[in-house]
Design an enzyme around this catalytic site. Structure first.
Site, PDB file in Angstrom:
ATOM      1  N   HIS A 269       0.863  -1.188   0.000  1.00 39.81           N
ATOM      2  CA  HIS A 269       0.000   0.000   0.000  1.00 39.81           C
ATOM      3  C   HIS A 269       0.892   1.228   0.000  1.00 39.81           C
ATOM      4  O   HIS A 269       2.121   1.116   0.118  1.00 39.81           O
ATOM      5  CB  HIS A 269      -0.937   0.000   1.197  1.00 39.81           C
ATOM      6  CG  HIS A 269      -0.274  -0.315   2.497  1.00 39.81           C
ATOM      7  ND1 HIS A 269       0.673   0.496   3.068  1.00 39.81           N
ATOM      8  CD2 HIS A 269      -0.392  -1.388   3.321  1.00 39.81           C
ATOM      9  CE1 HIS A 269       1.079  -0.045   4.194  1.00 39.81           C
ATOM     10  NE2 HIS A 269       0.468  -1.203   4.373  1.00 39.81           N
TER      11      HIS A 269
HETATM   12  P1  TYD Z   1      -1.579  -2.845   7.803  1.00 39.84           P
HETATM   13  O1  TYD Z   1      -0.809  -1.569   7.876  1.00 39.84           O
HETATM   14  O2  TYD Z   1      -2.681  -2.930   6.786  1.00 39.84           O
HETATM   15  O3  TYD Z   1      -0.536  -4.018   7.601  1.00 39.84           O
HETATM   16  P2  TYD Z   1      -0.051  -4.680   6.229  1.00 39.84           P
HETATM   17  O4  TYD Z   1      -0.172  -3.647   5.192  1.00 39.84           O
HETATM   18  O5  TYD Z   1       1.338  -5.111   6.488  1.00 39.84           O
HETATM   19  O6  TYD Z   1      -0.964  -5.832   5.999  1.00 39.84           O
HETATM   20  O7  TYD Z   1      -2.131  -3.154   9.244  1.00 39.84           O
HETATM   21  C1  TYD Z   1      -2.789  -4.370   9.533  1.00 39.84           C
HETATM   22  C2  TYD Z   1      -3.916  -4.093  10.498  1.00 39.84           C
HETATM   23  O8  TYD Z   1      -3.429  -3.523  11.703  1.00 39.84           O
HETATM   24  C3  TYD Z   1      -4.943  -3.113   9.942  1.00 39.84           C
HETATM   25  O9  TYD Z   1      -6.224  -3.641  10.210  1.00 39.84           O
HETATM   26  C4  TYD Z   1      -4.766  -1.868  10.743  1.00 39.84           C
HETATM   27  C5  TYD Z   1      -4.090  -2.314  12.009  1.00 39.84           C
HETATM   28  N1  TYD Z   1      -3.099  -1.340  12.479  1.00 39.84           N
HETATM   29  C6  TYD Z   1      -3.405  -0.525  13.546  1.00 39.84           C
HETATM   30  O10 TYD Z   1      -4.508  -0.576  14.116  1.00 39.84           O
HETATM   31  N2  TYD Z   1      -2.453   0.354  13.991  1.00 39.84           N
HETATM   32  C7  TYD Z   1      -1.247   0.466  13.396  1.00 39.84           C
HETATM   33  O11 TYD Z   1      -0.400   1.284  13.825  1.00 39.84           O
HETATM   34  C8  TYD Z   1      -0.955  -0.357  12.260  1.00 39.84           C
HETATM   35  C9  TYD Z   1       0.350  -0.261  11.539  1.00 39.84           C
HETATM   36  C10 TYD Z   1      -1.913  -1.249  11.845  1.00 39.84           C
END
Ligand code: TYD
Length: 146
Positions: free
Chosen positions: A57
Protein backbone atom coordinates in the site's frame (compact mmCIF):
# COMPACT_ATOMS: atom_id res chain seq x y z
CA UNK A 1 -0.99 32.25 -12.86
CA UNK A 2 1.58 29.72 -11.76
CA UNK A 3 2.27 26.14 -12.68
CA UNK A 4 3.48 23.67 -10.15
CA UNK A 5 4.08 20.00 -9.69
CA UNK A 6 4.49 18.14 -6.43
CA UNK A 7 8.00 16.80 -6.08
CA UNK A 8 7.81 13.31 -4.67
CA UNK A 9 10.88 12.33 -2.70
CA UNK A 10 12.78 9.07 -2.99
CA UNK A 11 13.34 6.38 -0.39
CA UNK A 12 16.85 6.15 1.01
CA UNK A 13 18.96 4.11 3.36
CA UNK A 14 20.05 6.00 6.49
CA UNK A 15 23.00 4.75 8.56
CA UNK A 16 22.59 5.07 12.33
CA UNK A 17 25.31 5.52 14.94
CA UNK A 18 26.92 2.26 15.99
CA UNK A 19 28.97 1.84 19.15
CA UNK A 20 30.94 -1.33 18.82
CA UNK A 21 31.74 -2.82 22.16
CA UNK A 22 33.06 -6.19 23.29
CA UNK A 23 30.06 -6.26 25.65
CA UNK A 24 27.69 -5.96 22.69
CA UNK A 25 26.99 -3.22 20.16
CA UNK A 26 24.66 -0.27 20.61
CA UNK A 27 22.77 1.84 18.07
CA UNK A 28 20.12 4.50 18.42
CA UNK A 29 17.92 6.86 16.45
CA UNK A 30 16.84 10.42 17.28
CA UNK A 31 13.80 12.09 15.73
CA UNK A 32 14.43 15.12 13.55
CA UNK A 33 18.13 14.30 13.63
CA UNK A 34 18.91 10.93 12.11
CA UNK A 35 15.45 10.77 10.57
CA UNK A 36 13.65 13.83 9.14
CA UNK A 37 10.43 13.65 11.16
CA UNK A 38 8.97 13.51 14.65
CA UNK A 39 7.99 10.00 15.73
CA UNK A 40 4.26 9.76 16.45
CA UNK A 41 4.01 5.97 16.49
CA UNK A 42 6.15 2.86 16.53
CA UNK A 43 4.96 -0.55 15.43
CA UNK A 44 6.64 -3.82 14.62
CA UNK A 45 6.08 -6.84 12.46
CA UNK A 46 7.21 -10.25 13.68
CA UNK A 47 6.43 -13.97 13.49
CA UNK A 48 6.02 -13.66 9.72
CA UNK A 49 5.51 -17.14 8.20
CA UNK A 50 7.84 -17.98 5.32
CA UNK A 51 6.73 -16.57 1.97
CA UNK A 52 4.31 -14.01 3.42
CA UNK A 53 4.15 -10.44 2.16
CA UNK A 54 3.29 -7.37 4.27
CA UNK A 55 2.59 -3.82 3.26
CA UNK A 56 1.38 -3.52 -0.30
CA UNK A 57 0.00 0.00 0.00
CA UNK A 58 0.99 3.67 -0.02
CA UNK A 59 0.46 6.48 2.44
CA UNK A 60 -0.75 9.95 1.61
CA UNK A 61 0.94 11.56 4.62
CA UNK A 62 2.82 9.00 6.63
CA UNK A 63 6.59 9.04 6.41
CA UNK A 64 8.39 6.14 7.95
CA UNK A 65 11.70 4.62 8.85
CA UNK A 66 11.98 0.83 8.77
CA UNK A 67 14.71 -1.11 10.54
CA UNK A 68 15.40 -4.84 10.57
CA UNK A 69 16.11 -5.09 14.29
CA UNK A 70 16.67 -8.79 13.81
CA UNK A 71 16.86 -11.08 10.79
CA UNK A 72 16.30 -9.73 7.30
CA UNK A 73 13.66 -8.82 4.73
CA UNK A 74 13.33 -6.85 1.52
CA UNK A 75 11.35 -3.64 1.02
CA UNK A 76 10.16 -2.97 -2.51
CA UNK A 77 9.49 0.72 -3.07
CA UNK A 78 7.52 1.68 -6.16
CA UNK A 79 6.98 5.22 -7.43
CA UNK A 80 4.49 4.07 -10.05
CA UNK A 81 7.17 4.26 -12.75
CA UNK A 82 10.25 2.89 -10.95
CA UNK A 83 10.70 0.04 -8.50
CA UNK A 84 13.59 -0.27 -6.08
CA UNK A 85 14.39 -3.17 -3.80
CA UNK A 86 16.16 -2.57 -0.49
CA UNK A 87 17.51 -5.46 1.58
CA UNK A 88 17.45 -4.72 5.27
CA UNK A 89 19.58 -7.03 7.39
CA UNK A 90 21.42 -4.88 9.95
CA UNK A 91 20.05 -3.10 13.00
CA UNK A 92 22.29 -0.03 12.51
CA UNK A 93 20.70 1.22 9.32
CA UNK A 94 17.19 1.58 8.06
CA UNK A 95 15.09 2.69 5.13
CA UNK A 96 13.46 6.10 5.13
CA UNK A 97 10.31 6.13 2.99
CA UNK A 98 8.69 9.50 2.24
CA UNK A 99 4.94 9.64 1.64
CA UNK A 100 3.38 8.88 -1.73
CA UNK A 101 5.28 5.67 -2.48
CA UNK A 102 3.89 2.15 -2.81
CA UNK A 103 5.81 -0.22 -0.60
CA UNK A 104 5.78 -3.90 0.11
CA UNK A 105 7.81 -6.02 2.54
CA UNK A 106 8.74 -9.57 1.61
CA UNK A 107 11.34 -12.33 1.85
CA UNK A 108 11.30 -12.30 5.65
CA UNK A 109 13.88 -14.55 7.30
CA UNK A 110 12.97 -16.73 10.25
CA UNK A 111 12.79 -14.57 13.38
CA UNK A 112 12.81 -11.32 11.38
CA UNK A 113 11.74 -8.32 13.41
CA UNK A 114 10.77 -5.19 11.47
CA UNK A 115 10.31 -2.01 13.48
CA UNK A 116 8.57 0.91 11.79
CA UNK A 117 8.87 4.46 13.12
CA UNK A 118 6.05 6.55 11.75
CA UNK A 119 5.50 10.30 11.42
CA UNK A 120 1.76 9.91 11.98
CA UNK A 121 -0.63 8.18 14.31
CA UNK A 122 -2.62 5.34 12.77
CA UNK A 123 -5.28 6.56 10.39
CA UNK A 124 -6.89 4.18 7.94
CA UNK A 125 -7.84 7.10 5.66
CA UNK A 126 -4.12 7.78 5.09
CA UNK A 127 -3.76 4.42 3.29
CA UNK A 128 -4.03 3.95 -0.45
CA UNK A 129 -4.65 0.21 -0.72
CA UNK A 130 -5.60 -0.08 -4.41
CA UNK A 131 -2.69 0.01 -6.83
CA UNK A 132 -4.73 1.71 -9.56
CA UNK A 133 -5.78 4.38 -7.12
CA UNK A 134 -2.11 4.88 -6.22
CA UNK A 135 -1.18 5.35 -9.89
CA UNK A 136 -3.99 7.88 -10.29
CA UNK A 137 -2.81 9.68 -7.13
CA UNK A 138 0.75 9.97 -8.43
CA UNK A 139 -0.50 11.13 -11.81
CA UNK A 140 -2.79 13.73 -10.29
CA UNK A 141 -0.21 15.29 -7.98
CA UNK A 142 2.72 15.08 -10.38
CA UNK A 143 0.79 17.03 -13.00
CA UNK A 144 -1.15 19.46 -10.89
CA UNK A 145 -1.43 22.96 -12.36
CA UNK A 146 -2.78 26.12 -10.80
P1 TYD B 1 -1.58 -2.85 7.80
O1 TYD B 1 -0.81 -1.57 7.88
O2 TYD B 1 -2.68 -2.93 6.79
O3 TYD B 1 -0.54 -4.02 7.60
P2 TYD B 1 -0.05 -4.68 6.23
O4 TYD B 1 -0.17 -3.65 5.19
O5 TYD B 1 1.34 -5.11 6.49
O6 TYD B 1 -0.96 -5.83 6.00
O7 TYD B 1 -2.13 -3.15 9.24
C1 TYD B 1 -2.79 -4.37 9.53
C2 TYD B 1 -3.92 -4.09 10.50
O8 TYD B 1 -3.43 -3.52 11.70
C3 TYD B 1 -4.94 -3.11 9.94
O9 TYD B 1 -6.22 -3.64 10.21
C4 TYD B 1 -4.77 -1.87 10.74
C5 TYD B 1 -4.09 -2.31 12.01
N1 TYD B 1 -3.10 -1.34 12.48
C6 TYD B 1 -3.40 -0.53 13.55
O10 TYD B 1 -4.51 -0.58 14.12
N2 TYD B 1 -2.45 0.35 13.99
C7 TYD B 1 -1.25 0.47 13.40
O11 TYD B 1 -0.40 1.28 13.83
C8 TYD B 1 -0.95 -0.36 12.26
C9 TYD B 1 0.35 -0.26 11.54
C10 TYD B 1 -1.91 -1.25 11.85
Amino acid sequence: MGRWAVVFMQAKIIALPKFEDPRGNLSFVEEEHHIPFKIKRTYWIYDVPGGQVRGGHAFREQREFIVALSGSFDVIVDSGTHKQSFSLNRSYYGLYIPCGLWRQMENFSTNALAVVLSSTRFQESDYIREYNEFLAYREKYANQHL
